[in-house]
Design an enzyme around this catalytic site. Structure first.
Site, short mmCIF file in Angstrom:
data_model
loop_
_atom_site.label_atom_id
_atom_site.label_comp_id
_atom_site.label_asym_id
_atom_site.label_seq_id
_atom_site.Cartn_x
_atom_site.Cartn_y
_atom_site.Cartn_z
N TYR A 159 -1.51 -11.18 3.30
CA TYR A 159 -1.59 -9.77 3.69
C TYR A 159 -3.02 -9.51 4.14
O TYR A 159 -3.92 -9.35 3.33
CB TYR A 159 -1.20 -8.88 2.51
CG TYR A 159 -1.16 -7.39 2.77
CD1 TYR A 159 -1.35 -6.84 4.04
CD2 TYR A 159 -0.93 -6.49 1.73
CE1 TYR A 159 -1.31 -5.48 4.26
CE2 TYR A 159 -0.88 -5.12 1.93
CZ TYR A 159 -1.07 -4.62 3.19
OH TYR A 159 -1.03 -3.26 3.40
N ASP A 200 2.00 0.53 12.46
CA ASP A 200 3.14 1.18 13.11
C ASP A 200 2.77 1.72 14.48
O ASP A 200 3.58 1.69 15.41
CB ASP A 200 3.63 2.36 12.24
CG ASP A 200 3.92 1.98 10.81
OD1 ASP A 200 3.50 0.88 10.38
OD2 ASP A 200 4.57 2.77 10.11
N GLU A 201 1.54 2.23 14.60
CA GLU A 201 1.12 2.88 15.83
C GLU A 201 0.81 1.89 16.95
O GLU A 201 0.55 2.30 18.09
CB GLU A 201 -0.11 3.77 15.57
CG GLU A 201 -1.32 3.06 15.02
CD GLU A 201 -1.36 3.00 13.50
OE1 GLU A 201 -2.48 3.12 12.95
OE2 GLU A 201 -0.31 2.81 12.87
N THR A 246 -2.38 -6.56 9.64
CA THR A 246 -2.67 -5.14 9.78
C THR A 246 -4.11 -4.99 10.23
O THR A 246 -5.02 -4.71 9.44
CB THR A 246 -2.41 -4.40 8.46
OG1 THR A 246 -1.09 -4.70 7.99
CG2 THR A 246 -2.51 -2.88 8.65
N LYS A 264 1.07 -10.96 7.20
CA LYS A 264 1.25 -9.56 7.56
C LYS A 264 -0.09 -9.12 8.15
O LYS A 264 -1.09 -9.00 7.45
CB LYS A 264 1.61 -8.69 6.36
CG LYS A 264 1.76 -7.22 6.72
CD LYS A 264 1.93 -6.32 5.51
CE LYS A 264 2.02 -4.85 5.97
NZ LYS A 264 1.98 -3.91 4.82
N SER A 288 5.17 1.81 6.97
CA SER A 288 5.46 2.92 6.07
C SER A 288 6.31 3.98 6.76
O SER A 288 7.26 4.51 6.17
CB SER A 288 4.16 3.55 5.56
OG SER A 288 3.34 3.95 6.64
N SER A 326 0.82 -1.21 0.00
CA SER A 326 0.00 0.00 0.00
C SER A 326 0.86 1.26 0.00
O SER A 326 0.54 2.24 -0.68
CB SER A 326 -0.91 0.01 1.23
OG SER A 326 -1.68 -1.17 1.31
#
Length: 293
Positions: A137, A191-192, A167, A165, A208, A48
């Protein structure tokens, strides 16, 4: 797995010119920055963050080729080949495999309400055609596809589906996957939420913001694995301040502007994404200075 794929990866950004063409020299710089400056273990290419779903097949191949040339065999490389066009996914998977990518990844088919059997066979078809390892993903917020623990079990029964992965904010499901499949690779995609995912037992992460904040992510990951949770959370707070500000200004153009601050030719986002809004310049400069980006 032929190579240990655990670790931290940059979800590789891709620079474009005014006409939406890939800036190859800038792409090499971005890839090298992730490995040499941010000290990451590998690259997740054409996901993405690479604005993949705005690219045609030849551009996707171009990105795979240039990224591989930029870092060679010294780091881990995962090629995201997922597409609504299964033939394109197979073509890209074969190409990335020939280039020497360590594993493939593919987003679940989206937009149409596919059955699980259709999604499962999509993965099996890519694997059969490429004979490469596959990392699912899972990003349900964007695809609308929620894979249950029973469905993960069916997918993971295939020896070449080596991991996921992940997410998603469902930490109960993450814990269930980790407990049920201790030998499968789990890479966090938010990430957060890195500290929470690490506590839950992930093997690494793909991000990212790691293109510009990878060293801080490494500290979070290592501290959390060592049980130093308070210290890890403090760094996660800093990272989330960065992420919140970046998101408010537009994630891809803002990350590219941070790279440009490092004298990297990070180009533009691909239309219909807008370029960085200069009205945010002061906020960005303050962010870079405060967090040493």
């Amino acid at each position: 797995m032929n190579k240990d794929l655990k670790g931290l990866y940059a979800a590789l950004l891709v620079p474009f010119d005014e006409n939406g063409q890939v800036n190859e020299q800038g792409l090499k710089q971005i890839a090298q920055n992730a490995i040499e400056t941010e000290e990451l273990d590998g690259l997740y290419v054409n996901g993405s963050s690479g604005e993949n779903f705005l690219l045609n097949t030849e551009q996707k191949k171009q990105v795979f080729k240039v990224a591989k040339e930029a870092v060679g065999d010294k780091v881990k490389l995962i090629a995201q080949v997922g597409s609504l066009d299964l033939n394109e996914a197979i073509e890209l998977g074969k190409y990335a495999t020939e280039l020497g990518y360590d594993a493939l990844s593919a987003v679940t088919p989206f937009y149409y309400p596919f059955t699980f059997e259709e999604i499962r066979d999509y993965y099996f078809d890519i694997i059969e055609a490429t004979q490469n390892n596959m990392i699912i993903y899972a990003i349900p917020d964007l695809t609308g596809v929620n894979i249950s623990i029973e469905q993960f079990s069916e997918l993971f029964n295939h020896e070449k589906i080596v991991g996921v992965k992940y997410t998603a904010p469902n930490f109960f499901l993450l814990e269930r996957i980790r407990k049920a499949f201790p030998d499968k690779l789990i890479l966090s995609g938010f990430d957060e939420m890195l500290v929470q995912a690490t506590i839950s037992g992930v093997d690494g992460a793909i991000g990212s913001t790691y293109n510009v904040n990878g060293r801080r992510a490494r500290k979070i990951f290592d501290l959390a694995r060592q049980g130093q949770i308070q210290e890890a959370y403090q760094l996660q707070h800093d990272s989330n301040d960065i992420i919140e500000t970046v998101l408010s200004m537009g994630i891809y153009p803002t990350l590219k502007e941070i790279l440009r601050h490092r004298d990297i030719d990070a180009g533009l986002p691909k239309r219909p994404f807008k370029p960085f809004n200069e009205a945010h310049r002061q906020t960005l400069d303050q962010l870079i200075a405060k967090y040493d980006l």
